[in-house]
Design an enzyme around this catalytic site. Structure first.
Site, PDB file in Angstrom:
ATOM      1  CG  PHE A 133     -10.504  18.279   6.168  1.00 53.58           C
ATOM      2  CD1 PHE A 133     -11.099  18.768   7.365  1.00 53.58           C
ATOM      3  CD2 PHE A 133      -8.762  17.696   6.177  1.00 53.58           C
ATOM      4  CE1 PHE A 133     -10.840  18.181   8.597  1.00 53.58           C
ATOM      5  CE2 PHE A 133      -8.805  16.465   7.137  1.00 53.58           C
ATOM      6  CZ  PHE A 133      -9.300  16.813   8.118  1.00 53.58           C
TER       7      PHE A 133
ATOM      8  CD  GLU B 236     -22.330  14.147  12.882  1.00 53.22           C
ATOM      9  OE1 GLU B 236     -22.969  14.114  12.632  1.00 53.22           O
ATOM     10  OE2 GLU B 236     -21.097  13.994  13.059  1.00 53.22           O
TER      11      GLU B 236
ATOM     12  CG  HIS C  20     -19.042  13.297   8.722  1.00 55.98           C
ATOM     13  ND1 HIS C  20     -19.247  13.637   7.979  1.00 55.98           N
ATOM     14  CD2 HIS C  20     -18.291  14.570   8.967  1.00 55.98           C
ATOM     15  CE1 HIS C  20     -17.814  13.823   7.173  1.00 55.98           C
ATOM     16  NE2 HIS C  20     -16.928  14.501   8.288  1.00 55.98           N
TER      17      HIS C  20
ATOM     18  CB  CYS D 211     -15.576  14.662   4.097  1.00 60.32           C
ATOM     19  SG  CYS D 211     -13.641  14.549   4.689  1.00 60.32           S
TER      20      CYS D 211
ATOM     21  CE  LYS E  16     -17.706   9.580   7.277  1.00 55.89           C
ATOM     22  NZ  LYS E  16     -18.724  10.177   7.851  1.00 55.89           N
TER      23      LYS E  16
ATOM     24  CG  HIS F 262     -14.175   9.928   6.383  1.00 56.53           C
ATOM     25  ND1 HIS F 262     -14.495  10.123   5.141  1.00 56.53           N
ATOM     26  CD2 HIS F 262     -13.757  10.856   6.906  1.00 56.53           C
ATOM     27  CE1 HIS F 262     -14.649  11.389   5.896  1.00 56.53           C
ATOM     28  NE2 HIS F 262     -14.668  11.795   7.257  1.00 56.53           N
TER      29      HIS F 262
END
Length: 402
Positions: A390, A305, A294, A162, A326, A331
């Site tokens: 990830f 976050e 994010h 990502c 998003k 995403h």
């Protein structure tokens, strides 16, 4: 060290097939997430996504090109055409040698992979098209951009899940700042909305069945999207000498690794990336007006976050605007940071901060100003764009109004 500016941008995503259409959707807080229209959708538990609708490959590419371009490559080339047209650049002679491509993607040619696995395992065929490998490889889009626009400098693909787009754009920034290149075509693309691509994500149990609601207490997971966004990064003096319209300046970049868990995010790793971007840009926390988060809509990401931002910014965190687009486009995995950079540039250029839509309930662990549901007019001079992947790979960009 050279200064680096952005002189062109292009996109195709669930909100629109161009930058103006996408920015209009950001301003309106429009949702591009809806029912998926793909083969075997009835076999999926997750039936929604930020899918690109109204797109016909035949309107943009001939039969030979379609045979060679996976959907993610097609999206990349369409966005690159827009970005380069806006920049006004023509790559020939010396400039061609000093210009390159750095793109992000996570899955690469997932549609090609899915189709050919079906062909071999489901349909029992023993042969596949001879271009399957060059069509599905992760560097296909970067290579075709290089060939299409005569870019003969450093060209490559970054695959860091990502964070892929942010890592790619960060490398493009470094190459120009160091003097290695004068221009870099950069950004990212992803098209995983096929049966195999969604079925794999279902296994992680992090997907929402109804909506993406970042930072809202009742959030229940992420929603996949698809598309591309491409930018022209250019050395400042080169852009100024030719009278280019400068959209924004890239002033800092940092990347860190959590070195802890393959899927669970780290507050400390995210905070170090944010601090590193500030340090690289020679900015104080108080200089930042807006952060494009994010913000995936998962319980783990959003609270981590928010905690990282609070750690870095201290009392100034209460003055920050932070939103996740998003919630509108989904995403895009490896392409997500690129589409989100469009919202950062809009905030700097137009003074409009894109909202976090779908926000319904305050979360005591996410108490920042998330610009809920409605876009906001604001004087924005410096922004950050966060990406946390990830594998614990984090990448943060800093941009300034010019």
């Amino acid at each position: 060290m050279k200064r680096v500016v952005i002189t062109g941008q292009g996109t195709i995503n669930a909100l629109g097939h161009s930058v103006p259409d996408t920015l209009a959707a950001f301003r309106e807080g429009r949702c591009g997430i809806g029912p998926l229209e793909i083969r075997d959708v009835d076999r999926l538990s997750i039936k929604i996504g930020g899918q690109v609708h109204g797109y016909e490959p035949e309107a943009h590419f001939n039969r030979q090109q379609i045979a060679l371009y996976d959907r993610f490559t097609q999206f990349t080339l369409l966005a690159a055409r827009q970005a380069l047209a806006q920049s006004g650049l023509d790559f020939c002679g010396e400039l061609s040698m000093e210009s390159g491509v750095a793109l992000g993607t996570s899955g690469g040619g997932m549609n090609t992979l899915d189709e050919n696995y079906r062909s071999v395992y489901e349909d029992g065929k023993n042969r596949v098209h001879p271009f399957v490998v060059p069509k599905l490889m992760n560097n296909a889009a970067a290579s075709h951009v290089s060939m299409t626009f005569n870019l003969k400098g450093p060209s490559f693909t970054v695959a860091t899940a990502c964070s892929s787009s942010n890592h790619a754009m960060g490398q493009a920034f470094h190459m120009i700042r160091s003097g290695m290149c004068r221009v870099m075509i950069t950004g990212g693309s992803e098209s995983m909305l096929c049966f195999g691509g969604i079925k794999a994500w279902e296994g992680l149990r992090v997907m929402s069945r109804d909506a993406c609601r970042p930072f809202s207490a009742n959030r229940n997971g992420m929603v996949q999207g698809e598309g591309a966004a491409i930018f022209v990064f250019e050395e400042y003096e080169h852009a100024r000498a030719r009278g280019a319209d400068i959209l924004a300046e890239v002033v800092g970049f940092a990347m860190t690794a959590d070195a802890s868990d393959i899927v669970m995010p780290s507050r400390q790793g995210a905070a170090r990336a944010i601090e590193g971007a500030l340090r690289d840009a020679r900015l104080a926390p108080e200089d930042i007006d807006y952060i494009n988060a994010h913000g995936t809509g998962t319980a783990a990401n959003d609270k981590t976050e928010c905690a990282a931002v609070a750690d870095v910014f201290g009392p100034h965190a209460d003055q920050l605007m932070i939103s996740s687009t998003k919630s509108m486009h989904g995403h895009l995995i490896g392409g997500t940071g690129a589409v989100e950079l469009l919202a950062c540039i809009m905030a700097l250029r137009d003074g409009i901060v894109a909202p976090t839509i779908g926000y319904e309930e305050p979360d005591p662990e996410c108490t920042l100003d998330v610009v809920p549901n409605t876009a906001r007019e604001a004087d924005v001079n410096v922004v950050l764009s966060n990406a946390f992947a990830f594998g614990g790979l984090n990448a943060v960009l800093a941009l300034r109004k010019v």
